[in-house]
Design an enzyme around this catalytic site. Structure first.
Site, PDB file in Angstrom:
ATOM      1  N   ASP A 145       0.875  -1.162   0.000  1.00  0.00           N
ATOM      2  CA  ASP A 145       0.000   0.000   0.000  1.00  0.00           C
ATOM      3  C   ASP A 145       0.920   1.222   0.000  1.00  0.00           C
ATOM      4  O   ASP A 145       2.115   1.110   0.303  1.00  0.00           O
ATOM      5  CB  ASP A 145      -0.873  -0.060   1.266  1.00  0.00           C
ATOM      6  N   ASP A 147       0.145   4.887   1.300  1.00  0.00           N
ATOM      7  CA  ASP A 147       0.132   5.820   2.430  1.00  0.00           C
ATOM      8  C   ASP A 147       0.240   5.087   3.756  1.00  0.00           C
ATOM      9  O   ASP A 147      -0.517   4.172   4.049  1.00  0.00           O
ATOM     10  CB  ASP A 147      -1.132   6.680   2.368  1.00  0.00           C
TER      11      ASP A 147
END
Ligand SMILES: [Mg+2]
Length: 327
Positions: A145, A147
């Site tokens: 992922d 963030d």
């Protein structure tokens, strides 16, 4: 010699469509289409279009489609390069075809063509079932992922100067590459779909992240993002809902492109939806990375596990806790 039966089966298996074009088609065009509309009505997707459908963009072909042209449709073929994808098949009694087609399907006349489709009917199901993907050296992938995994989370960040890497994840990327893994980024970016970040701003933040990684001698092999968000009217927010985690679209895109061994792959995310998507995409090892929202995410994952008994994950506080090889 080409096995047309196999090519047709492969096309269907990959989601392709057989496309025929009306303009300047042979006089007995309906007879050519007949075996497809009859015996195969339920099995082989096909469509009949006008050249103008492609040129205007009303109909879009895909990379797995077979586009058929008959001898006499030279003028139809001309100028289509920018408008059709897929494989071009030239149907003719002779052995010559225009240079811009990919395959020549030599067939005497419509009765030979009809005979081919009749012979395909009894073997079609087994051709589909025994389908083998091309021999590839499949490798696992470290999916990340963005963030709060690769970069520190700055909500709807549009400022490249605020991009800050998470150093231990840079180490993790190095390790993955050393272990023979691909590395891919799969990130929900609803800020684009909400109209909070422009595409240009997203690009600059993205490129800043890659530049910082490059400064550390690290890289990501494939990056995919989803701008979809429910109930938004910005065009970027409306499209491709299937890409947004927890849906599996972004994982599927990476898998198709890099030929990923999903079972031996790893997902690292800080949201429950990261891991739910990864599990649904067939990824073997899921890690929930520490974050402020850890407890809430764990709660969501417990609910998910109640409906997906095979789902498992490990919550980790350091990237060094990730082991390459299945959990
Ligand atoms: Mg995140």
């Amino acid at each position: 010699m080409k096995s047309w039966a196999q090519l047709v089966a492969d096309t269907v298996r990959m989601g392709g469509v057989l496309v025929f074009i009306k303009d300047q088609a042979p006089q007995d065009f309906q007879q050519w289409l007949e075996p497809l509309s009859q015996s195969f009505a339920m099995k082989i997707p096909f469509t009949v279009r006008n050249k103008s459908d492609f040129v205007s963009g009303r109909y879009q072909t895909g990379i797995h489609d077979l586009i058929f042209f008959f001898e006499g449709q030279e003028a139809v073929l001309a100028g289509l390069d920018a408008h059709v994808q897929g494989q071009r098949v030239w149907i003719a009694p002779g052995n010559t075809s225009p240079a811009t087609v990919d395959y020549l399907w030599t067939t005497e006349d419509v009765s030979a063509w009809v005979a081919f489709w009749s012979s395909l009917v009894p073997q079609f199901d087994s051709l589909i079932e025994n389908w083998n993907s091309p021999e590839m050296d499949h490798a696992p992938c470290l999916f990340l992922d963005r963030d709060d995994v690769v970069v520190k989370n700055v909500p709807y960040n549009k400022d490249p100067h605020q991009v800050e890497l998470i150093p231990e994840v840079v180490e993790l990327i190095h390790k993955a590459h050393a272990e023979g893994y691909w590395v891919a980024l799969v990130t929900n970016q609803s800020g684009i779909g909400r109209g909070r970040i422009s595409w240009q701003e997203y690009k600059q933040v993205h490129q800043r992240m890659l530049k910082l990684l490059a400064n550390e001698g690290a890289w990501i092999d494939e990056c995919v993002w989803s701008s979809y968000i429910e109930n938004e009217s910005v065009p970027e927010g409306r499209l491709l809902a299937g890409l947004r985690k927890p849906r599996v679209g972004m994982f599927q895109m990476v898998k198709d492109k890099l030929k990923i061994d999903m079972k031996n792959s790893i997902m690292v995310g800080d949201s429950a939806t990261d891991l739910m998507a990864a599990y649904s995409a067939g990824i073997g090892s899921c890690y929930l990375f520490r974050s402020e929202k850890l407890d809430k995410e764990r709660e969501t994952l417990e609910k998910f596990r109640a409906e997906n008994s095979k789902f498992s994950y490990q919550a980790i506080s350091a990237a060094a806790d990730i082991s390459f090889g299945r959990l």
